[in-house]
Design a protein around this motif. Structure first.
Motif, mmCIF file in Angstrom:
data_model
loop_
_atom_site.group_PDB
_atom_site.id
_atom_site.type_symbol
_atom_site.label_atom_id
_atom_site.label_comp_id
_atom_site.label_asym_id
_atom_site.label_seq_id
_atom_site.Cartn_x
_atom_site.Cartn_y
_atom_site.Cartn_z
ATOM 1 N N THR A 4 -29.429 48.859 20.215
ATOM 2 C CA THR A 4 -30.452 48.636 19.187
ATOM 3 C C THR A 4 -29.847 48.610 17.794
ATOM 4 O O THR A 4 -30.475 48.132 16.860
ATOM 5 N N ASP A 5 -28.628 49.127 17.648
ATOM 6 C CA ASP A 5 -27.941 49.110 16.352
ATOM 7 C C ASP A 5 -27.200 47.796 16.110
ATOM 8 O O ASP A 5 -26.612 47.607 15.058
ATOM 9 N N LEU A 6 -27.207 46.917 17.095
ATOM 10 C CA LEU A 6 -26.450 45.679 17.015
ATOM 11 C C LEU A 6 -27.329 44.521 16.584
ATOM 12 O O LEU A 6 -28.513 44.470 16.907
ATOM 13 N N VAL A 7 -26.728 43.585 15.849
ATOM 14 C CA VAL A 7 -27.416 42.354 15.462
ATOM 15 C C VAL A 7 -26.585 41.165 15.926
ATOM 16 O O VAL A 7 -25.399 41.294 16.231
ATOM 17 N N ILE A 22 -21.567 36.918 18.297
ATOM 18 C CA ILE A 22 -21.198 38.264 18.702
ATOM 19 C C ILE A 22 -22.375 39.190 18.454
ATOM 20 O O ILE A 22 -23.281 38.863 17.680
ATOM 21 N N GLN A 23 -22.346 40.316 19.111
ATOM 22 C CA GLN A 23 -23.280 41.398 18.849
ATOM 23 C C GLN A 23 -22.472 42.511 18.192
ATOM 24 O O GLN A 23 -21.495 42.997 18.771
ATOM 25 N N ALA A 24 -22.845 42.897 16.972
ATOM 26 C CA ALA A 24 -22.132 43.924 16.216
ATOM 27 C C ALA A 24 -23.100 44.509 15.188
ATOM 28 O O ALA A 24 -24.149 43.919 14.912
ATOM 29 N N PRO A 25 -22.742 45.640 14.607
ATOM 30 C CA PRO A 25 -23.618 46.204 13.565
ATOM 31 C C PRO A 25 -23.746 45.257 12.376
ATOM 32 O O PRO A 25 -22.914 44.366 12.186
ATOM 33 N N SER A 26 -24.760 45.454 11.558
ATOM 34 C CA SER A 26 -24.910 44.626 10.350
ATOM 35 C C SER A 26 -23.996 45.116 9.227
ATOM 36 O O SER A 26 -23.665 44.361 8.327
ATOM 37 N N THR A 27 -23.581 46.369 9.302
ATOM 38 C CA THR A 27 -22.584 46.916 8.388
ATOM 39 C C THR A 27 -21.272 46.982 9.154
ATOM 40 O O THR A 27 -21.191 47.631 10.204
ATOM 41 N N LEU A 28 -20.255 46.302 8.647
ATOM 42 C CA LEU A 28 -19.029 46.080 9.422
ATOM 43 C C LEU A 28 -17.813 46.751 8.808
ATOM 44 O O LEU A 28 -17.684 46.848 7.590
ATOM 45 N N SER A 29 -16.913 47.161 9.678
ATOM 46 C CA SER A 29 -15.591 47.627 9.287
ATOM 47 C C SER A 29 -14.603 46.571 9.772
ATOM 48 O O SER A 29 -14.521 46.286 10.973
ATOM 49 N N ALA A 105 -24.832 35.563 6.625
ATOM 50 C CA ALA A 105 -26.260 35.855 6.450
ATOM 51 C C ALA A 105 -26.692 37.125 7.182
ATOM 52 O O ALA A 105 -27.606 37.818 6.724
ATOM 53 N N SER A 106 -26.036 37.475 8.276
ATOM 54 C CA SER A 106 -26.420 38.646 9.070
ATOM 55 C C SER A 106 -25.679 39.915 8.668
ATOM 56 O O SER A 106 -25.912 40.981 9.227
ATOM 57 N N VAL A 107 -24.789 39.815 7.687
ATOM 58 C CA VAL A 107 -23.971 40.957 7.267
ATOM 59 C C VAL A 107 -24.647 41.671 6.091
ATOM 60 O O VAL A 107 -24.904 41.066 5.050
ATOM 61 N N VAL A 108 -24.919 42.953 6.262
ATOM 62 C CA VAL A 108 -25.481 43.766 5.184
ATOM 63 C C VAL A 108 -24.365 44.244 4.267
ATOM 64 O O VAL A 108 -24.475 44.195 3.047
ATOM 65 N N ASP A 109 -23.266 44.715 4.877
ATOM 66 C CA ASP A 109 -22.132 45.201 4.101
ATOM 67 C C ASP A 109 -20.889 45.113 4.984
ATOM 68 O O ASP A 109 -20.986 45.178 6.208
#
Length: 134
Positions: A4-7, A22-29, A105-109
């Motif tokens: 549920t944390d993935l976008v 890909i499915q990954a968080p919206s805040t990325l490292s 567009a899908s990246v928050v940070d």
């Protein structure tokens, strides 16, 4: 991290012949490696498990480059030459997508984290192993 944390993130090469999601968080490292090949290509790593990567288009338009151990599978678009993703030697059970090729567009940070692949790659690679696990 739960599903549920993935976008859904999308990306691809310059000419868009090769696209993926890909499915990954919206805040990325994002890991930025300074080994010779990553530095020359400007690759910024977002490593995901195989189960969270899907090639959408261009499977028939990919060339593969390997060197050294042959574990890493560097995939390039045959049309524009861009490497938007590959199978890294550090994480052969996953994929690394190039953050520079990700539709933002899908990246928050996003936080860029230096990774020393030039002096002590083997030791450093162990720190990345968890990134390709579900």
């Amino acid at each position: 991290m739960s599903d549920t944390d993935l976008v859904r993130h999308t990306g691809g090469c310059h000419c868009r012949a090769v696209t993926w999601e890909i499915q990954a968080p919206s805040t990325l490292s994002i890991d930025e490696c300074n080994c010779t090949i990553c530095e020359m290509k400007g690759f910024q790593h977002l490593i995901v498990p195989r189960t969270r990567f899907a090639l959408l288009t261009g499977g028939d338009n990919i060339a593969t480059y390997t060197f050294n151990t042959g574990v890493a599978q560097h995939y390039f678009c045959k049309t524009c030459g861009v490497q938007s993703y590959y199978v890294p030697r550090s994480n052969p059970d996953g994929f690394s997508v190039n953050f520079r090729c990700l539709d933002k567009a899908s990246v928050v940070d996003a936080r860029i984290v230096p990774f020393d692949g030039r002096s002590g790659w083997e030791a450093g690679a162990k720190k990345l192993a968890h990134l390709s696990k579900d």
